[in-house]
Scaffold this motif. Structure first.
Motif, mmCIF file in Angstrom:
data_model
loop_
_atom_site.group_PDB
_atom_site.id
_atom_site.type_symbol
_atom_site.label_atom_id
_atom_site.label_comp_id
_atom_site.label_asym_id
_atom_site.label_seq_id
_atom_site.Cartn_x
_atom_site.Cartn_y
_atom_site.Cartn_z
ATOM 1 N N ARG A 78 -71.551 31.750 60.741
ATOM 2 C CA ARG A 78 -71.566 33.070 61.366
ATOM 3 C C ARG A 78 -71.085 33.000 62.812
ATOM 4 O O ARG A 78 -70.379 33.883 63.286
ATOM 5 C CB ARG A 78 -72.965 33.662 61.309
ATOM 6 C CG ARG A 78 -73.016 35.133 61.687
ATOM 7 C CD ARG A 78 -74.418 35.724 61.580
ATOM 8 N NE ARG A 78 -74.965 35.629 60.246
ATOM 9 C CZ ARG A 78 -76.015 34.858 59.903
ATOM 10 N NH1 ARG A 78 -76.621 34.119 60.804
ATOM 11 N NH2 ARG A 78 -76.456 34.838 58.676
ATOM 12 N N SER A 79 -71.443 31.952 63.524
ATOM 13 C CA SER A 79 -71.059 31.844 64.940
ATOM 14 C C SER A 79 -69.695 31.178 65.135
ATOM 15 O O SER A 79 -69.190 31.124 66.251
ATOM 16 C CB SER A 79 -72.122 31.065 65.709
ATOM 17 O OG SER A 79 -72.146 29.717 65.279
ATOM 18 N N SER A 80 -69.084 30.686 64.059
ATOM 19 C CA SER A 80 -67.791 30.009 64.166
ATOM 20 C C SER A 80 -66.651 31.022 64.195
ATOM 21 O O SER A 80 -66.852 32.219 64.019
ATOM 22 C CB SER A 80 -67.592 29.044 62.995
ATOM 23 O OG SER A 80 -67.295 29.763 61.814
ATOM 24 N N ARG A 81 -65.451 30.521 64.385
ATOM 25 C CA ARG A 81 -64.263 31.378 64.407
ATOM 26 C C ARG A 81 -64.059 32.144 63.109
ATOM 27 O O ARG A 81 -63.434 33.193 63.097
ATOM 28 C CB ARG A 81 -63.009 30.540 64.647
ATOM 29 C CG ARG A 81 -62.866 30.086 66.038
ATOM 30 C CD ARG A 81 -61.553 29.402 66.151
ATOM 31 N NE ARG A 81 -61.805 28.001 66.436
ATOM 32 C CZ ARG A 81 -60.879 27.137 66.713
ATOM 33 N NH1 ARG A 81 -59.632 27.481 66.704
ATOM 34 N NH2 ARG A 81 -61.188 25.901 66.987
ATOM 35 N N ILE A 82 -64.538 31.608 61.999
ATOM 36 C CA ILE A 82 -64.287 32.253 60.707
ATOM 37 C C ILE A 82 -65.411 33.193 60.278
ATOM 38 O O ILE A 82 -65.334 33.787 59.220
ATOM 39 C CB ILE A 82 -64.025 31.210 59.595
ATOM 40 C CG1 ILE A 82 -65.259 30.346 59.354
ATOM 41 C CG2 ILE A 82 -62.795 30.389 59.911
ATOM 42 C CD1 ILE A 82 -65.175 29.501 58.101
ATOM 43 N N GLY A 83 -66.440 33.337 61.091
ATOM 44 C CA GLY A 83 -67.589 34.160 60.714
ATOM 45 C C GLY A 83 -67.223 35.562 60.273
ATOM 46 O O GLY A 83 -67.662 36.037 59.228
ATOM 47 N N TYR A 84 -66.423 36.257 61.056
ATOM 48 C CA TYR A 84 -65.999 37.618 60.713
ATOM 49 C C TYR A 84 -65.217 37.623 59.405
ATOM 50 O O TYR A 84 -65.466 38.447 58.531
ATOM 51 C CB TYR A 84 -65.150 38.211 61.847
ATOM 52 C CG TYR A 84 -64.628 39.589 61.551
ATOM 53 C CD1 TYR A 84 -65.418 40.707 61.776
ATOM 54 C CD2 TYR A 84 -63.353 39.771 61.035
ATOM 55 C CE1 TYR A 84 -64.947 41.980 61.483
ATOM 56 C CE2 TYR A 84 -62.869 41.038 60.736
ATOM 57 C CZ TYR A 84 -63.671 42.142 60.965
ATOM 58 O OH TYR A 84 -63.203 43.392 60.668
ATOM 59 N N ALA A 85 -64.282 36.691 59.263
ATOM 60 C CA ALA A 85 -63.435 36.642 58.069
ATOM 61 C C ALA A 85 -64.257 36.374 56.816
ATOM 62 O O ALA A 85 -63.958 36.913 55.745
ATOM 63 C CB ALA A 85 -62.356 35.568 58.225
ATOM 64 N N VAL A 86 -65.299 35.586 56.924
ATOM 65 C CA VAL A 86 -66.125 35.228 55.761
ATOM 66 C C VAL A 86 -67.040 36.380 55.361
ATOM 67 O O VAL A 86 -67.250 36.630 54.176
ATOM 68 C CB VAL A 86 -66.957 33.965 56.067
ATOM 69 C CG1 VAL A 86 -68.003 33.721 55.005
ATOM 70 C CG2 VAL A 86 -66.061 32.763 56.214
ATOM 71 N N GLU A 87 -67.562 37.107 56.347
ATOM 72 C CA GLU A 87 -68.548 38.143 56.043
ATOM 73 C C GLU A 87 -67.964 39.538 55.806
ATOM 74 O O GLU A 87 -68.637 40.390 55.260
ATOM 75 C CB GLU A 87 -69.573 38.244 57.169
ATOM 76 C CG GLU A 87 -70.564 37.112 57.175
ATOM 77 C CD GLU A 87 -71.758 37.408 58.041
ATOM 78 O OE1 GLU A 87 -72.826 37.699 57.470
ATOM 79 O OE2 GLU A 87 -71.618 37.357 59.276
#
Length: 126
Positions: free
Chosen positions: A34-43
Motif C-alpha cells: 500500500r505504501s509502495s509506488r504500486i499501491g494505487y495501481a494494485v488497489e
C-alpha cells in the motif's frame, strides 16, 4: 492457517485487491505494498471492456513521436497512444524513466529480509 483470497479465476489477471481485507498473516506485506509506488495501481479497480481490448489488439502498432516510443491503436474509433510516461501517470507510480526496471537477485533477497522473511532463499520450492 492462511485463508484463500477469492478472485474471479476466469479473468486470471488485471484485478485489483482490497489490501485492507487480506488475511492477518499478510498485513505487513499489504501495508508495504500500500505504501509502495504500486499501491494505487494494485488497489484501484478499473473496468476494462473486452471489446476495448479486442479493438486495441487488432489495431496496435509501435509508434515513435519526438523520441517517445509507444503503442498506437484505435479503440472505438478513437486513436490512443500508450507510452511508459502515460502508464506512470495514470497508475500514479511515483517513479521516473531513470529508475531501475529490474533488480539483482541480491537486491530482491535483501528486500524480503527487510520485510522480516527468514529462511534459506537458495532452495527452490516445487
Amino acid at each position: 492457517m492462511v485463508k484463500n483470497i477469492d478472485w474471479d479465476k476466469t479473468l486470471k489477471h488485471n484485478q485489483s485487491i482490497n489490501l485492507g481485507q487480506v488475511p492477518q498473516d499478510f498485513q505487513d506485506a499489504a501495508r508495504w505494498v500500500r505504501s509502495s509506488r504500486i499501491g494505487y495501481a494494485v488497489e484501484t479497480e478499473v473496468k476494462v471492456y473486452r471489446i476495448h481490448i479486442q479493438d486495441f489488439l487488432q489495431t496496435a502498432k509501435p509508434e515513435t513521436v519526438d523520441n517517445d516510443r509507444g503503442i498506437s491503436a484505435t479503440v472505438r474509433n478513437k486513436k490512443i497512444v500508450v507510452t511508459e510516461e502515460r502508464i506512470r501517470k495514470v497508475l500514479k507510480l511515483r517513479d521516473n524513466a531513470q529508475d531501475p526496471i529490474s533488480l539483482s537477485k541480491d537486491d530482491v533477497l535483501d528486500g524480503f529480509r527487510g520485510m522480516g522473511y527468514a529462511g534459506d532463499f537458495s532452495k527452490k520450492k516445487r
